[in-house]
Design a protein around this motif. Structure first.
Motif, PDB file in Angstrom:
ATOM      1  N   SER A 165     -32.434  10.329  44.980  1.00  0.00           N
ATOM      2  CA  SER A 165     -31.554  11.396  44.819  1.00  0.00           C
ATOM      3  C   SER A 165     -30.428  11.413  43.898  1.00  0.00           C
ATOM      4  O   SER A 165     -30.053  12.074  43.235  1.00  0.00           O
ATOM      5  CB  SER A 165     -31.001  11.581  46.247  1.00  0.00           C
ATOM      6  N   HIS A 184     -25.627   2.612  47.510  1.00  0.00           N
ATOM      7  CA  HIS A 184     -26.347   3.484  48.290  1.00  0.00           C
ATOM      8  C   HIS A 184     -27.253   2.905  49.373  1.00  0.00           C
ATOM      9  O   HIS A 184     -27.109   1.923  49.571  1.00  0.00           O
ATOM     10  CB  HIS A 184     -27.053   4.258  47.325  1.00  0.00           C
ATOM     11  N   SER A 185     -28.291   3.808  49.734  1.00  0.00           N
ATOM     12  CA  SER A 185     -29.079   3.079  50.808  1.00  0.00           C
ATOM     13  C   SER A 185     -29.895   2.107  50.782  1.00  0.00           C
ATOM     14  O   SER A 185     -29.994   1.178  51.489  1.00  0.00           O
ATOM     15  CB  SER A 185     -29.843   4.420  51.530  1.00  0.00           C
ATOM     16  N   GLU A 186     -30.305   1.948  49.374  1.00  0.00           N
ATOM     17  CA  GLU A 186     -31.375   0.855  49.000  1.00  0.00           C
ATOM     18  C   GLU A 186     -30.483  -0.216  49.051  1.00  0.00           C
ATOM     19  O   GLU A 186     -30.995  -1.471  48.973  1.00  0.00           O
ATOM     20  CB  GLU A 186     -31.986   1.132  47.693  1.00  0.00           C
ATOM     21  N   SER A 236     -30.134   8.145  48.825  1.00  0.00           N
ATOM     22  CA  SER A 236     -31.188   7.413  48.416  1.00  0.00           C
ATOM     23  C   SER A 236     -31.017   7.287  46.841  1.00  0.00           C
ATOM     24  O   SER A 236     -30.389   7.980  45.921  1.00  0.00           O
ATOM     25  CB  SER A 236     -32.533   8.086  48.716  1.00  0.00           C
ATOM     26  N   LYS A 237     -31.484   6.095  46.279  1.00  0.00           N
ATOM     27  CA  LYS A 237     -31.452   5.868  44.682  1.00  0.00           C
ATOM     28  C   LYS A 237     -32.279   6.936  44.007  1.00  0.00           C
ATOM     29  O   LYS A 237     -31.793   7.488  42.902  1.00  0.00           O
ATOM     30  CB  LYS A 237     -32.417   4.497  44.392  1.00  0.00           C
ATOM     31  N   GLY A 294     -35.674   2.688  54.110  1.00  0.00           N
ATOM     32  CA  GLY A 294     -34.020   2.611  53.906  1.00  0.00           C
ATOM     33  C   GLY A 294     -33.204   3.518  55.125  1.00  0.00           C
ATOM     34  O   GLY A 294     -32.255   2.550  55.282  1.00  0.00           O
ATOM     35  N   LYS A 295     -33.875   4.257  55.552  1.00  0.00           N
ATOM     36  CA  LYS A 295     -33.257   5.068  56.714  1.00  0.00           C
ATOM     37  C   LYS A 295     -33.101   4.238  57.758  1.00  0.00           C
ATOM     38  O   LYS A 295     -32.252   4.360  58.605  1.00  0.00           O
ATOM     39  CB  LYS A 295     -33.614   6.418  56.886  1.00  0.00           C
ATOM     40  N   MET A 325     -41.574   0.177  50.617  1.00  0.00           N
ATOM     41  CA  MET A 325     -41.573   1.525  50.920  1.00  0.00           C
ATOM     42  C   MET A 325     -43.014   2.291  50.663  1.00  0.00           C
ATOM     43  O   MET A 325     -42.945   3.346  51.132  1.00  0.00           O
ATOM     44  CB  MET A 325     -40.441   2.019  50.001  1.00  0.00           C
ATOM     45  N   SER A 354     -39.789   5.653  54.607  1.00  0.00           N
ATOM     46  CA  SER A 354     -38.430   5.957  55.195  1.00  0.00           C
ATOM     47  C   SER A 354     -37.748   4.549  55.676  1.00  0.00           C
ATOM     48  O   SER A 354     -36.750   4.473  56.391  1.00  0.00           O
ATOM     49  CB  SER A 354     -38.729   6.623  56.787  1.00  0.00           C
TER      50      SER A 354
END
Length: 429
Positions: free
Chosen positions: A145, A99-101, A142-143, A189-190, A182, A187
Motif C-alpha cells: 500500500s 509498517h506491517s512488514e 502494508s508495504k 502480516g495481519k 507470504m 495475510s
C-alpha cells in the motif's frame, strides 16, 4: 518526524504535509549515521524534498559505529534514538514510518531469539519517548500500500543499497524468507500483527502483576531486594520479580539462564556465603538479607585527600560526593573551619569513640553492627581534623569532636549520583 528519504518515511511525510493544520508543525529530521558514502547526498535530497513540501528540515550527524558485543543495527538504532530524544519538548510527537512488514520482521526475529512475551509483542504503536511520545501511524499498513501511494503521487525516494545485504538478519528475512512465507500465507502480516497485540496485552497484565510483586520486595531507598520476602514467592514469581527489578533499574532484561543463576547461585546461597555474579555492566551480590545490583567497579580515589578550606563538597568517586552542611549537632563550625582537614580510606585497625558509648570501637565492628556491606566499607572516607579521626563518612562523629551546644555545627552527608538508564528507549526497531 524521522525522515530517512526512503519510501516509507517519504510517504508518511507526504501524508502529514498534506494535512493543513499539521503542515506548519512538522519538522523532518534526517539522521546521518556516517556509515554510507552517499549519506551526505541523501541528506541533501531529504532537505530538498522537505522544502518542496513546505516543512521545516533538520539534519543530525551521529557516530553509529558498533561497540564491542553490539550489532551494527543496534548501534545505528541506539545512536538514532539518542539524537532524536532531546528534540522532543513536552507533548511533542516523534513519528516513525514502520509498517506491517516491519512488525512481522521484528516479531519473527524475536521468536528466533527465544524471546518472551515482551519481545513477541513487537513494536508498540505508541510509547513515551523523552518528554513526548513516539508514534508509529503506519504500523497496520502494508508495504504494498505504501509503494502504491508513492507511485500514485510520483514520489521520489532513496534506495539504500545496504538493504540488499542479506548478512544482516533483518534483510535476510525481508528479502529471502518473508516473500516465500507470504506466497503461502498472504495475510501473514495481519495475523502475526494480531498475535503480537495478544502478546502485548498479556505482557501488560503480567507487568502490572510484576509491579505489585516487586513493590512488596524492593527497598525503595536504594533499590535493593529483601531476600526473605523474595524467597516467600514461588520460583516462577521470583523470576518475574528479578526481571521487573532489572526493568526498574533501567537495565537490559537478563537472559532466562542468568535470571536462574541469580536465584540458584546468589539468592539460594548459604547465609554465610558471599556469592557474586558479574557482567560487564553490573554485578549481583548479597549481604545478610539483601540482594544488590552494583556497578562492577566503584572507581574509588586512593591515597590521602585534602578537603580544601571553604569547599562544601568533596568528590570521592565519579558518582559519589560528600557535603558538609549545618546541623544542630556535629562538629563545631569554628573547629571545622580552623582545622587542616584530610581524608583517608580504611587500611585496617582504625578505632573511634562514638558519642553515648564508652571506650573505643573498631570500625570493623561498627560496620558489622550497622549492616554496611563489605564492598562499601573501603570507599567510606575517614575524615581527620589536624591528624585526628573526627568522622567516618556520614555514619559516626568522634565523641572528641561532637557537640550539641548552641554554637553552629557541621555534619557530613553523602550524595550518590545515579546515571539515568535507557528505560524509556524503545526495545525494538
Amino acid at each position: 518526524m524521522a525522515y530517512s528519504g526512503g519510501v516509507d518515511s517519504h510517504v508518511l511525510l507526504h501524508l502529514c504535509a498534506n494535512i493543513n493544520h499539521l503542515k506548519d508543525k512538522i519538522t523532518a529530521v534526517y539522521v546521518n549515521h556516517g556509515l554510507q558514502v552517499e549519506a551526505d547526498l541523501w541528506g541533501t535530497h531529504c532537505e530538498q524534498i522537505s522544502e518542496g513540501l513546505g516543512v521545516r528540515f533538520l539534519s543530525l550527524t551521529v557516530d553509529a559505529h558498533a561497540a564491542p558485543e553490539e550489532s551494527p543495527e543496534e548501534a545505528a538504532r541506539n545512536a538514532r534514538y539518542a539524537s532524536l530524544k532531546p528534540l522532543l519538548a513536552d507533548g511533542d510527537l516523534l513519528l516513525l514510518a514502520q509498517h506491517s512488514e516491519d512488525q512481522l520482521e521484528t516479531v519473527l526475529l524475536q521468536l528466533f531469539r527465544g524471546s518472551g512475551l515482551k519481545g513477541l509483542s513487537g513494536m508498540p504503536e505508541r510509547l513515551a519517548f523523552g518528554q513526548g511520545f513516539l508514534i508509529r501511524p503506519l504500523l497496520d499498513i502494508s508495504k504494498a500500500s505504501i509503494i502504491e501511494y508513492a507511485k500514485n503521487h510520483a514520489l521520489q525516494w532513496i534506495e539504500d543499497p545496504s538493504n540488499q545485504h542479506t548478512h544482516f538478519d533483518r534483510n535476510f528475512l525481508r528479502n529471502d524468507i518473508i516473500p516465500l512465507l507470504m506466497q503461502r500465507w498472504p495475510s501473514l502480516g495481519k495475523t502475526v500483527s494480531r498475535s503480537a497485540k495478544h502478546c502485548a496485552n498479556a505482557q501488560s497484565l503480567i507487568t502490572s502483576l510484576a509491579d505489585d510483586l516487586l513493590s512488596a520486595v524492593i527497598n525503595h531507598s536504594d533499590n535493593t531486594l529483601c531476600l526473605s520476602r523474595l524467597q516467600g514467592y514461588s520460583l516462577l514469581q521470583q523470576q518475574l520479580i528479578i526481571r521487573q527489578w532489572f526493568q526498574c533499574l533501567g537495565l537490559k532484561m537478563p537472559s532466562q539462564d542468568f535470571a536462574q543463576r541469580i536465584l540458584v547461585q546468589v539468592v539460594a546461597a548459604r547465609d554465610d556465603a558471599d556469592p557474586t555474579l558479574s557482567t560487564q555492566d553490573y554485578c549481583i551480590r548479597r549481604y545478610r538479607n539483601t540482594l544488590y545490583c552494583l556497578k562492577p567497579t566503584q572507581n574509588r580515589l586512593g591515597g590521602n585527600l585534602i578537603w580544601p578550606s571553604g569547599d562544601s563538597l568533596l568528590y570521592i568517586a565519579d558518582d559519589v560526593s560528600y557535603e558538609v552542611v549545618e546541623s544542630s549537632g556535629g562538629i563545631p563550625r569554628d573547629l571545622w573551619q580552623n582545622s587542616r582537614i584530610t581524608v583517608r580510606f580504611r587500611s585496617g585497625g582504625e578505632t573511634i569513640c562514638v558519642p553515648g558509648r564508652s571506650g573505643h570501637h573498631s570500625l570493623k565492628k561498627l560496620y558489622q553492627e550497622a549492616g554496611i556491606p563489605p564492598w562499601e566499607r573501603a570507599g567510606i572516607p575517614l575524615i581527620y581534623l589536624d591528624g585526628k579521626l573526627a568522622a567516618v563518612g556520614e555514619h559516626w562523629i568522634s565523641a572528641e569532636f561532637y557537640s550539641e551546644t548552641q554554637e553552629p555545627c557541621f555534619r557530613v552527608i553523602r550524595h550518590k549520583i545515579n546515571p539515568k538508564g535507557n528505560d524509556d528507549a524503545p526495545d525494538v526497531d
